[in-house]
Design a protein around this motif. Sequence first.
Motif, PDB file in Angstrom:
ATOM      1  N   ASN A  65       4.296  10.483  -6.358  1.00  0.00           N
ATOM      2  CA  ASN A  65       5.347  10.833  -7.317  1.00  0.00           C
ATOM      3  C   ASN A  65       4.757  11.235  -8.668  1.00  0.00           C
ATOM      4  OD1 ASN A  65       7.386  10.417  -5.468  1.00  0.00           O
ATOM      5  ND2 ASN A  65       7.783   8.312  -6.128  1.00  0.00           N
ATOM      6  N   GLU A  66       3.741  10.498  -9.119  1.00  0.00           N
ATOM      7  CA  GLU A  66       3.065  10.839 -10.378  1.00  0.00           C
ATOM      8  C   GLU A  66       2.420  12.225 -10.289  1.00  0.00           C
ATOM      9  OE1 GLU A  66       0.258   7.890 -11.747  1.00  0.00           O
ATOM     10  OE2 GLU A  66       1.723   6.286 -11.480  1.00  0.00           O
ATOM     11  N   GLN A  67       1.772  12.496  -9.162  1.00  0.00           N
ATOM     12  CA  GLN A  67       1.135  13.803  -8.984  1.00  0.00           C
ATOM     13  C   GLN A  67       2.182  14.919  -8.974  1.00  0.00           C
ATOM     14  OE1 GLN A  67      -1.077  13.212  -5.352  1.00  0.00           O
ATOM     15  NE2 GLN A  67      -2.959  12.696  -6.449  1.00  0.00           N
ATOM     16  N   ASN A  68       3.299  14.696  -8.299  1.00  0.00           N
ATOM     17  CA  ASN A  68       4.364  15.707  -8.254  1.00  0.00           C
ATOM     18  C   ASN A  68       4.943  15.952  -9.646  1.00  0.00           C
ATOM     19  OD1 ASN A  68       4.064  16.035  -5.501  1.00  0.00           O
ATOM     20  ND2 ASN A  68       5.750  14.664  -4.974  1.00  0.00           N
ATOM     21  N   GLN A  69       5.159  14.895 -10.408  1.00  0.00           N
ATOM     22  CA  GLN A  69       5.683  15.036 -11.761  1.00  0.00           C
ATOM     23  C   GLN A  69       4.698  15.784 -12.646  1.00  0.00           C
ATOM     24  OE1 GLN A  69       6.703  11.049 -12.933  1.00  0.00           O
ATOM     25  NE2 GLN A  69       8.746  11.174 -12.046  1.00  0.00           N
ATOM     26  N   TYR A 110       0.834  -1.208   0.000  1.00  0.00           N
ATOM     27  CA  TYR A 110       0.000   0.000   0.000  1.00  0.00           C
ATOM     28  C   TYR A 110       0.867   1.257   0.000  1.00  0.00           C
ATOM     29  CZ  TYR A 110      -3.472   3.359   1.873  1.00  0.00           C
ATOM     30  OH  TYR A 110      -4.308   4.440   2.088  1.00  0.00           O
ATOM     31  N   LYS A 111       1.885   1.267   0.850  1.00  0.00           N
ATOM     32  CA  LYS A 111       2.768   2.438   0.913  1.00  0.00           C
ATOM     33  C   LYS A 111       3.492   2.638  -0.424  1.00  0.00           C
ATOM     34  CE  LYS A 111       3.533   2.757   5.865  1.00  0.00           C
ATOM     35  NZ  LYS A 111       4.546   2.777   6.937  1.00  0.00           N
ATOM     36  N   ASN A 123       3.032   5.973  -2.550  1.00  0.00           N
ATOM     37  CA  ASN A 123       4.222   6.755  -2.905  1.00  0.00           C
ATOM     38  C   ASN A 123       4.323   6.930  -4.414  1.00  0.00           C
ATOM     39  OD1 ASN A 123       5.097   7.269  -0.289  1.00  0.00           O
ATOM     40  ND2 ASN A 123       6.314   5.394  -0.183  1.00  0.00           N
ATOM     41  N   ALA A 124       4.029   5.895  -5.170  1.00  0.00           N
ATOM     42  CA  ALA A 124       4.048   5.996  -6.634  1.00  0.00           C
ATOM     43  C   ALA A 124       3.012   7.015  -7.101  1.00  0.00           C
ATOM     44  CB  ALA A 124       3.793   4.636  -7.268  1.00  0.00           C
ATOM     45  N   GLN A 125       1.849   7.002  -6.485  1.00  0.00           N
ATOM     46  CA  GLN A 125       0.783   7.949  -6.836  1.00  0.00           C
ATOM     47  C   GLN A 125       1.223   9.383  -6.538  1.00  0.00           C
ATOM     48  OE1 GLN A 125      -2.006   7.587  -8.438  1.00  0.00           O
ATOM     49  NE2 GLN A 125      -2.771   9.643  -8.140  1.00  0.00           N
TER      50      GLN A 125
END
Length: 181
Positions: free
Chosen positions: A163-167, A154-155, A159-161
Amino acid sequence: FYEHVQKLVANSRRISAENLPFTGNISELKKGFPQDYRGLEVRVGFGQGNWADVTWIGFLDSGQTIQKGIYPVYLYYRDRDILILAYGVSATFKPDVMWPDLGAVSVKDYFAQNNLPPIRKYPFSLVFKAYHLKGAITMTSQYDRDLDILIDYYKDVMNAQKNEQNQAEETKTHNSLDSKC
């Protein structure tokens, strides 16, 4: 954490065995559950206004709620004495984030495949592990290992989500700056 899962099951069984009235007992049944576990918010549900047929313990990352989100969750189906550790999916509102396609069976399909009566609550959550308790509450540290594996995953997903939002935000800012030049 399994001692808290034991407590969820024991308290859920008390509801039926003692025919407990909802008013005056809900806060007693929720006492002693931790507020967080491994950096996630812990929420416990026994019902709202009436006792729930399915009681639960959910583990929430920031930005996720029981009503709108994804989260690891223990679902205890009281009338079937089945405890499911699930990739939880909110039933009230569609989450903004979804679990990746894992090939996991939905709770609804799990019950159908095991010739169990159909369920109405949390049908779209996905089964990570199912425990048929058959009256005994003989939980071991295996419950913690299962939960920790799911929480680690889950973490990673969250975290991947993030990172995608930040990018996406960086790209948007970069494109905005380029258009101003």
